[in-house]
Design a protein around this motif. Sequence first.
Motif, PDB file in Angstrom:
ATOM      1  N   GLY A  68       0.806  -1.211   0.000  1.00 54.04           N
ATOM      2  CA  GLY A  68       0.000   0.000   0.000  1.00 54.04           C
ATOM      3  C   GLY A  68       0.838   1.260   0.000  1.00 54.04           C
ATOM      4  N   ARG A  69       1.982   1.236   0.674  1.00 58.60           N
ATOM      5  CA  ARG A  69       2.834   2.435   0.765  1.00 58.60           C
ATOM      6  C   ARG A  69       3.669   2.639  -0.480  1.00 58.60           C
ATOM      7  NH1 ARG A  69       5.070   6.341   0.431  1.00 58.60           N
ATOM      8  NH2 ARG A  69       6.184   7.620   1.970  1.00 58.60           N
ATOM      9  N   LEU A  70       4.213   1.568  -1.053  1.00 56.78           N
ATOM     10  CA  LEU A  70       5.109   1.693  -2.197  1.00 56.78           C
ATOM     11  C   LEU A  70       4.450   1.373  -3.529  1.00 56.78           C
ATOM     12  CD1 LEU A  70       8.444   0.168  -0.809  1.00 56.78           C
ATOM     13  CD2 LEU A  70       7.665   2.542  -0.779  1.00 56.78           C
ATOM     14  N   GLY A  71       3.172   1.039  -3.511  1.00 56.75           N
ATOM     15  CA  GLY A  71       2.468   0.757  -4.751  1.00 56.75           C
ATOM     16  C   GLY A  71       2.877  -0.538  -5.416  1.00 56.75           C
ATOM     17  N   LEU A  72       3.121  -1.561  -4.615  1.00 59.86           N
ATOM     18  CA  LEU A  72       3.522  -2.866  -5.144  1.00 59.86           C
ATOM     19  C   LEU A  72       2.317  -3.788  -5.228  1.00 59.86           C
ATOM     20  CD1 LEU A  72       6.890  -3.532  -3.274  1.00 59.86           C
ATOM     21  CD2 LEU A  72       6.592  -3.534  -5.738  1.00 59.86           C
ATOM     22  N   GLY A  73       2.173  -4.491  -6.371  1.00 57.71           N
ATOM     23  CA  GLY A  73       1.135  -5.494  -6.518  1.00 57.71           C
ATOM     24  C   GLY A  73       1.592  -6.833  -6.007  1.00 57.71           C
ATOM     25  N   GLY A  74       0.805  -7.874  -6.280  1.00 55.98           N
ATOM     26  CA  GLY A  74       1.115  -9.206  -5.768  1.00 55.98           C
ATOM     27  C   GLY A  74       2.462  -9.721  -6.223  1.00 55.98           C
ATOM     28  N   ALA A  75       2.773  -9.578  -7.528  1.00 55.33           N
ATOM     29  CA  ALA A  75       4.044 -10.075  -8.042  1.00 55.33           C
ATOM     30  C   ALA A  75       5.215  -9.310  -7.434  1.00 55.33           C
ATOM     31  CB  ALA A  75       4.074  -9.973  -9.560  1.00 55.33           C
ATOM     32  N   ALA A 179       9.649 -18.872  13.414  1.00 50.18           N
ATOM     33  CA  ALA A 179       8.302 -18.717  13.949  1.00 50.18           C
ATOM     34  C   ALA A 179       8.065 -17.313  14.482  1.00 50.18           C
ATOM     35  CB  ALA A 179       8.074 -19.745  15.059  1.00 50.18           C
ATOM     36  N   ALA A 180       9.092 -16.743  15.121  1.00 47.96           N
ATOM     37  CA  ALA A 180       8.936 -15.421  15.733  1.00 47.96           C
ATOM     38  C   ALA A 180       8.817 -14.313  14.703  1.00 47.96           C
ATOM     39  CB  ALA A 180      10.117 -15.140  16.659  1.00 47.96           C
ATOM     40  N   GLY A 181       9.272 -14.557  13.481  1.00 49.61           N
ATOM     41  CA  GLY A 181       9.206 -13.525  12.464  1.00 49.61           C
ATOM     42  C   GLY A 181       7.792 -13.026  12.219  1.00 49.61           C
ATOM     43  N   THR A 182       6.845 -13.944  12.133  1.00 53.39           N
ATOM     44  CA  THR A 182       5.467 -13.525  11.882  1.00 53.39           C
ATOM     45  C   THR A 182       4.896 -12.783  13.085  1.00 53.39           C
ATOM     46  OG1 THR A 182       4.676 -15.687  12.653  1.00 53.39           O
ATOM     47  CG2 THR A 182       5.027 -15.422  10.287  1.00 53.39           C
ATOM     48  N   VAL A 183       5.269 -13.204  14.296  1.00 53.90           N
ATOM     49  CA  VAL A 183       4.778 -12.532  15.508  1.00 53.90           C
ATOM     50  C   VAL A 183       5.331 -11.109  15.577  1.00 53.90           C
ATOM     51  CG1 VAL A 183       4.706 -12.603  18.018  1.00 53.90           C
ATOM     52  CG2 VAL A 183       4.592 -14.734  16.713  1.00 53.90           C
ATOM     53  N   ALA A 184       6.659 -10.982  15.446  1.00 56.77           N
ATOM     54  CA  ALA A 184       7.289  -9.667  15.534  1.00 56.77           C
ATOM     55  C   ALA A 184       6.855  -8.771  14.384  1.00 56.77           C
ATOM     56  CB  ALA A 184       8.816  -9.830  15.527  1.00 56.77           C
ATOM     57  N   GLY A 185       6.738  -9.349  13.178  1.00 54.78           N
ATOM     58  CA  GLY A 185       6.334  -8.545  12.032  1.00 54.78           C
ATOM     59  C   GLY A 185       4.948  -7.967  12.183  1.00 54.78           C
ATOM     60  N   GLY A 186       4.014  -8.766  12.667  1.00 54.76           N
ATOM     61  CA  GLY A 186       2.660  -8.278  12.870  1.00 54.76           C
ATOM     62  C   GLY A 186       2.591  -7.194  13.927  1.00 54.76           C
ATOM     63  N   PHE A 187       3.268  -7.393  15.050  1.00 57.30           N
ATOM     64  CA  PHE A 187       3.247  -6.412  16.133  1.00 57.30           C
ATOM     65  C   PHE A 187       3.885  -5.096  15.688  1.00 57.30           C
ATOM     66  CE2 PHE A 187       5.563  -4.428  19.670  1.00 57.30           C
ATOM     67  CZ  PHE A 187       4.499  -4.120  20.509  1.00 57.30           C
ATOM     68  N   LEU A 188       5.064  -5.173  15.057  1.00 64.30           N
ATOM     69  CA  LEU A 188       5.756  -3.958  14.642  1.00 64.30           C
ATOM     70  C   LEU A 188       4.988  -3.209  13.569  1.00 64.30           C
ATOM     71  CD1 LEU A 188       9.439  -5.297  14.537  1.00 64.30           C
ATOM     72  CD2 LEU A 188       8.507  -3.635  16.153  1.00 64.30           C
ATOM     73  N   THR A 189       4.404  -3.936  12.616  1.00 61.19           N
ATOM     74  CA  THR A 189       3.668  -3.284  11.532  1.00 61.19           C
ATOM     75  C   THR A 189       2.461  -2.521  12.066  1.00 61.19           C
ATOM     76  OG1 THR A 189       4.371  -4.972   9.953  1.00 61.19           O
ATOM     77  CG2 THR A 189       2.447  -3.662   9.359  1.00 61.19           C
ATOM     78  N   ASP A 190       1.716  -3.144  12.963  1.00 57.25           N
ATOM     79  CA  ASP A 190       0.522  -2.489  13.497  1.00 57.25           C
ATOM     80  C   ASP A 190       0.854  -1.345  14.450  1.00 57.25           C
ATOM     81  OD1 ASP A 190      -1.264  -3.961  12.067  1.00 57.25           O
ATOM     82  OD2 ASP A 190      -1.787  -5.339  13.693  1.00 57.25           O
ATOM     83  N   SER A 191       1.960  -1.451  15.191  1.00 56.51           N
ATOM     84  CA  SER A 191       2.259  -0.450  16.223  1.00 56.51           C
ATOM     85  C   SER A 191       3.183   0.663  15.736  1.00 56.51           C
ATOM     86  CB  SER A 191       2.866  -1.125  17.448  1.00 56.51           C
ATOM     87  OG  SER A 191       4.059  -1.807  17.102  1.00 56.51           O
ATOM     88  N   LEU A 192       4.203   0.327  14.927  1.00 55.22           N
ATOM     89  CA  LEU A 192       5.208   1.313  14.533  1.00 55.22           C
ATOM     90  C   LEU A 192       5.325   1.509  13.028  1.00 55.22           C
ATOM     91  CD1 LEU A 192       8.063   0.263  17.017  1.00 55.22           C
ATOM     92  CD2 LEU A 192       6.440   2.153  17.270  1.00 55.22           C
ATOM     93  N   GLY A 193       4.598   0.728  12.231  1.00 54.62           N
ATOM     94  CA  GLY A 193       4.700   0.852  10.780  1.00 54.62           C
ATOM     95  C   GLY A 193       5.662  -0.157  10.192  1.00 54.62           C
ATOM     96  N   TRP A 194       5.542  -0.386   8.893  1.00 57.22           N
ATOM     97  CA  TRP A 194       6.311  -1.456   8.268  1.00 57.22           C
ATOM     98  C   TRP A 194       7.817  -1.198   8.258  1.00 57.22           C
ATOM     99  CZ3 TRP A 194       9.394  -0.577   4.032  1.00 57.22           C
ATOM    100  CH2 TRP A 194       9.152   0.573   3.277  1.00 57.22           C
ATOM    101  N   ARG A 195       8.237   0.068   8.256  1.00 53.22           N
ATOM    102  CA  ARG A 195       9.678   0.343   8.230  1.00 53.22           C
ATOM    103  C   ARG A 195      10.377  -0.145   9.496  1.00 53.22           C
ATOM    104  NH1 ARG A 195      10.927   3.576   3.885  1.00 53.22           N
ATOM    105  NH2 ARG A 195       9.155   4.691   2.974  1.00 53.22           N
ATOM    106  N   SER A 196       9.633  -0.220  10.601  1.00 56.53           N
ATOM    107  CA  SER A 196      10.236  -0.688  11.854  1.00 56.53           C
ATOM    108  C   SER A 196      10.661  -2.147  11.767  1.00 56.53           C
ATOM    109  CB  SER A 196       9.249  -0.497  13.008  1.00 56.53           C
ATOM    110  OG  SER A 196       8.093  -1.305  12.834  1.00 56.53           O
TER     111      SER A 196
END
Length: 506
Positions: A68-75, A179-196
Motif C-alpha cells: 500500500g505504501r510503495l504501490g507494489l502489486g502481488g508479483a 516462527a517469531a518472524g510472523t509474531v514480531a512482524g505483525g506487532f511492529l507493523t501495526d504499532s510502529l509501521g512497516w519500516r520498523s
Amino acid sequence: MSGDVSGRVAGEVAEEAPGEGSSGATTGSTGAGRAPSPALRMVLACGALFLVVLDATIVSVALPAIGGRLGLGGAGLGWVVNAYTLAVAGVLLLGGRLADLFGVRAVLVGGLAVFSLGNLGSALAMEPAQLITARAVQGIGGALLLPATLTVVHRTYDDPVRRTRALGLWSMVGAVGAAAGTVAGGFLTDSLGWRSVFWTKVPLGAALAVLGLCVLTRRTAGARAPRPRLDVLGALLVTAGLTALVYGIVAVRDTATRGGAQAALVAAVVLLGVFLVHQARWAPEPLVPLRIFAHRSVSSANVVVFCLGVAYLASPVLLALYLQQVLHYSASRAGFGFLPAAFAVMLGAQLAGWLTSRWGPRRTAVLGTALTAAGFLLLARVGEHSSFLPDIAVPSLVFGLGAGLSFTPITVSATSGVDASLTGLASGLLNTTRQVATALGVAVLSTVAEARGGAAGYALTFLISGGLVLLGTVTALVWMPAPGASRTAGEAGASGGGPSSRGVRG
C-alpha cells in the motif's frame, strides 16, 4: 590431494578456539592468553542466526502495508521476499567455504555489517526497486552469516556432549526465529509501521558485530602464510547456478516471468553441471571437494532437511496468509497465531540435545520428523470457519514440537562426520539445502493454494507438507547412520583418512 591440503590449512586457523574444558587458548582480540568465553560466543552465534532466520519471515505479515505504501502489486510483493531468499541461496555455499578458508571472525563480522546495511537500506527505501535491492543485500549478508554461526558453535566445545547440547540451542534459536518472524512482524507493523520491521535489526546487527570483534580471535601469522587460493571459477559457477535455480523456482508461477524462469532453470542445470565437472576434474583446490558427499551422514542429512524445509520453513508464510486471507485476521493477530508453534519449537529443541546425545541423531530425527508430519496432516483439516484452538493451535503445537526435535540431530549428522576443517563447508551445504527448500516450498505451495483457492487451497498445501515430511522420516530411518556405525571406505577417504579425521557418529 589438493582438496586435502586446503582442508588441513584451513583447519590451522587460530579461530579453532577451545571451549570449556580445553586447556589452551589462542591469543587474539579477547586478551593475552585468555580463552574467549564460550557463553559469549554462543550469544554471538545464536544472535546472528536469529537475525538471519527472523529476516526471512518477519516481512511476510508486513507485505500488505508495504504494498500500500510503495504501490507494489502481488508479483512485486513476492519479490520483497524472493530477493532475500535468492541472494541467500545463491551465495550461501560460497559463504561456508569462505569461513573455512579466511576465518570465521572476518566472515561473520563482515556478514553482520553487510546485513545491517541492507536493513538500513530497506528501512529508507522510497521506491520498490530500492527495497528489493536492499533485500538482496540483506540476503548476501545472511549467506555469509549462516555457515559462520554454525562453525562458531562447532569450535566452541570440544566435548561431544556439550557440543550436541550447544547445537540443540543453536537449532532452537533458528527454528524459533522462523516462527517469531510472523509474531514480531505483525506487532511492529501495526504499532510502529512497516519500516520498523527493518529498523529494529540495524542496532542489533551492529551490536553483534562489535561482540564478534571482541570474542572471536584473529588468525595467527603462521596460519595466514600458507592460505590456499579460493576457487574463483567454482564460486562464480555455483553462485550463478543456485541463483538461477531459485529464481526459476520462485518466478515460474507468474505468467509475466514464466519464460525467463524456464530459461533460468535450464541455465541452472547447465551451470551446476559444469560446476560439478569443474570440482571433480579441473579445480586444483576445489570450492566443494566432492568427496564430502561420500559421507553417508552428510548426504542423508541434506535429503532429510530438504523434505522438512519445504514444509516447515515455508509454513510461517503460508499460515500467515491463510489467517489473513481466509480467516481475515489482522496483521498482529495473524502473527500471534504462530505462537503455539514457536513455543513448541523451543520445547522440542531443548529436548533435542538431550535425546540426540542418548539416542543418536537417527532415532531423534525419525521421532521429530514423524511428529512434524503428523502436525501438518492435522492442520490439513482447516476450512473457511476453522476455530483457532482445535484446528490451528493444536496441530501447530505438534508440528512445532517435531521441528524443534528434528533440526539438532540433522545438523549433528551433517557436520559430525567430516574433518574439522570442512565444518564450514558442511554447514554451507546444509543451509543451502534449507534455503532452496524454503524457496521451493513458498513458491510451489503458495501456487497450489492460489490455484485451488480459499481454504481448500491451504488445506491441500498442508496435506502436501505432511506427505513430504513423512518422506523425510522414511529417509532418516533407512539412510541416516545408526549410532556407533563405522565409516565406510569412501567416508574415510572423504575426510582424508588422517589421524584428525572423525568417524561417523550416529
